[in-house]
Design an enzyme around this catalytic site. Structure first.
Site, PDB file in Angstrom:
ATOM      1  N   ARG A  24       0.844  -1.185   0.000  1.00  0.00           N
ATOM      2  CA  ARG A  24       0.000   0.000   0.000  1.00  0.00           C
ATOM      3  C   ARG A  24       0.882   1.240   0.000  1.00  0.00           C
ATOM      4  NH1 ARG A  24      -3.683  -2.769  -1.466  1.00  0.00           N
ATOM      5  NH2 ARG A  24      -5.638  -3.194  -0.346  1.00  0.00           N
ATOM      6  N   GLU A  67      -4.155   7.526  -5.413  1.00  0.00           N
ATOM      7  CA  GLU A  67      -4.280   6.786  -6.659  1.00  0.00           C
ATOM      8  C   GLU A  67      -5.522   7.250  -7.415  1.00  0.00           C
ATOM      9  OE1 GLU A  67      -4.052   2.593  -5.789  1.00  0.00           O
ATOM     10  OE2 GLU A  67      -1.999   2.755  -5.072  1.00  0.00           O
ATOM     11  N   HIS A 118      -0.884   0.112  -9.984  1.00  0.00           N
ATOM     12  CA  HIS A 118      -1.551  -0.773  -9.018  1.00  0.00           C
ATOM     13  C   HIS A 118      -2.151  -1.992  -9.724  1.00  0.00           C
ATOM     14  CE1 HIS A 118      -3.666  -0.846  -4.834  1.00  0.00           C
ATOM     15  NE2 HIS A 118      -3.329  -2.068  -5.243  1.00  0.00           N
ATOM     16  N   GLY A 120      -0.467  -5.123  -9.579  1.00  0.00           N
ATOM     17  CA  GLY A 120       0.218  -6.310  -9.103  1.00  0.00           C
ATOM     18  C   GLY A 120      -0.669  -7.536  -8.995  1.00  0.00           C
TER      19      GLY A 120
END
Length: 308
Positions: A227, A256, A274, A276
């Site tokens: 995070r 974000e 973001h 992943g």
């Protein structure tokens, strides 16, 4: 009250879930306007756990029974508030941690072997017979893993396979195949690469502080797949710009989407949006658990994957 249970999807990027839920539920979407007329009907909300949950919206839903978190992480959910309201919370653990670990390793390889800058050199004509980039081998690199949960363990296993040397730190000791450092600062000092893979909450905001970043040092690489709030982003950018940190590879950010201007003059950094855990299999796994948890709740059965 409607005959079918009604659910409210809280975040716009979860809009594609509507198609999978509408066969069994009346679906409302918060970005289309608060469901004032349907407030009595809404019995569950569907959320992405990384975003702060607006409890003021929930307070306006008198028959709310469940917080159904689409993601594995639930750091945006105030669990104490939910407990006080008698609201159970479900989430989606164990479905994309291997994918997140793959992404972390991809970031390590891309940064250490300068794959992104190499691609840019070829495309721009900067590759000539006189130039060749020499990069470090991964063999022997010391990889410190912050948080040895499912993602951290998966990263450490992959680091082993790539001939790197893993170690880890977390606030609680556990049996593991790799040594635990005495402190986070000690782990950073001993590492060539520091991978942030721990769960986030308000107790560890800014865990990767200026001191940790400087301990990693001018040849170190910081990788964050957990995070954004875990890293002091201002300190990170400053350290990259003045050379106190060698490089960073980030999949998560304080805000974000992150402002691209924030990174415009920052060297030696690789950024991904973001993604992943955003694989086909991972998303299907999260969707499956969401549907199972909703169905279990409305059938009066225990949640399949409740937040402990």
């Amino acid at each position: 009250m409607t005959q079918r249970p009604a659910v409210l999807i809280m975040q716009r990027h979860l809009a594609p879930l509507s198609a999978f839920l509408e066969s069994a539920y009346d679906v409302y979407r918060l970005w289309e306007g608060p469901p004032v007329e349907a407030a009595q009907d809404v019995r569950a909300v569907v959320v992405a756990g990384e975003y702060p949950l607006d409890t003021a919206v929930l307070e306006a839903l008198p028959n709310l029974e469940l917080i159904a978190c689409f993601t594995a992480g639930y750091d945006g959910i105030d669990l104490d508030w939910c407990k006080a309201k008698g609201l159970p919370v479900s989430h989606a653990p164990g479905v994309n941690h291997e994918d997140v670990a793959d992404h972390a390793i991809g970031l390590i390889v891309a940064s250490r072997r300068q794959i992104v800058t190499g691609d840019a050199a070829v495309r721009s004509g900067g590759w000539t017979v006189e130039t060749r980039t020499i990069t470090p081998s991964l063999a022997g690199q010391k990889v410190g893993v912050v948080g040895l949960g499912a993602i951290g363990e998966a990263v450490a296993r992959r680091a082993d396979a790539l001939r790197m040397t893993p170690a880890w730190w977390g606030p609680r000791d556990k049996a593991a195949a790799w040594p635990r450092a005495a402190s986070l600062l000690d782990l950073a000092k001993a590492s060539d690469i520091l991978v942030v893979a721990c769960r986030a909450d308000e107790s560890n905001r800014g865990l990767i502080s200026r001191a940790v970043i400087e301990a990693l040092g001018p040849h170190g690489l910081l990788v964050n797949v957990a995070r954004g709030q875990l890293v002091d982003e201002d300190a990170l950018i400053a350290a990259l710009r003045d050379g106190r940190l060698g490089a960073a590879a980030l999949d998560v950010f304080m805000e974000e989407p992150t402002d691209p201007a924030r990174w415009a003059e920052t060297p030696n950094v690789i950024l991904t949006p973001h993604t992943g855990g955003a694989t086909t299999a991972g998303v299907q796994g999260m969707l499956g658990l969401l549907i199972q948890n909703l169905a279990a709740h409305f059938a009066g059965r225990p949640l399949v994957t409740p937040v402990a």
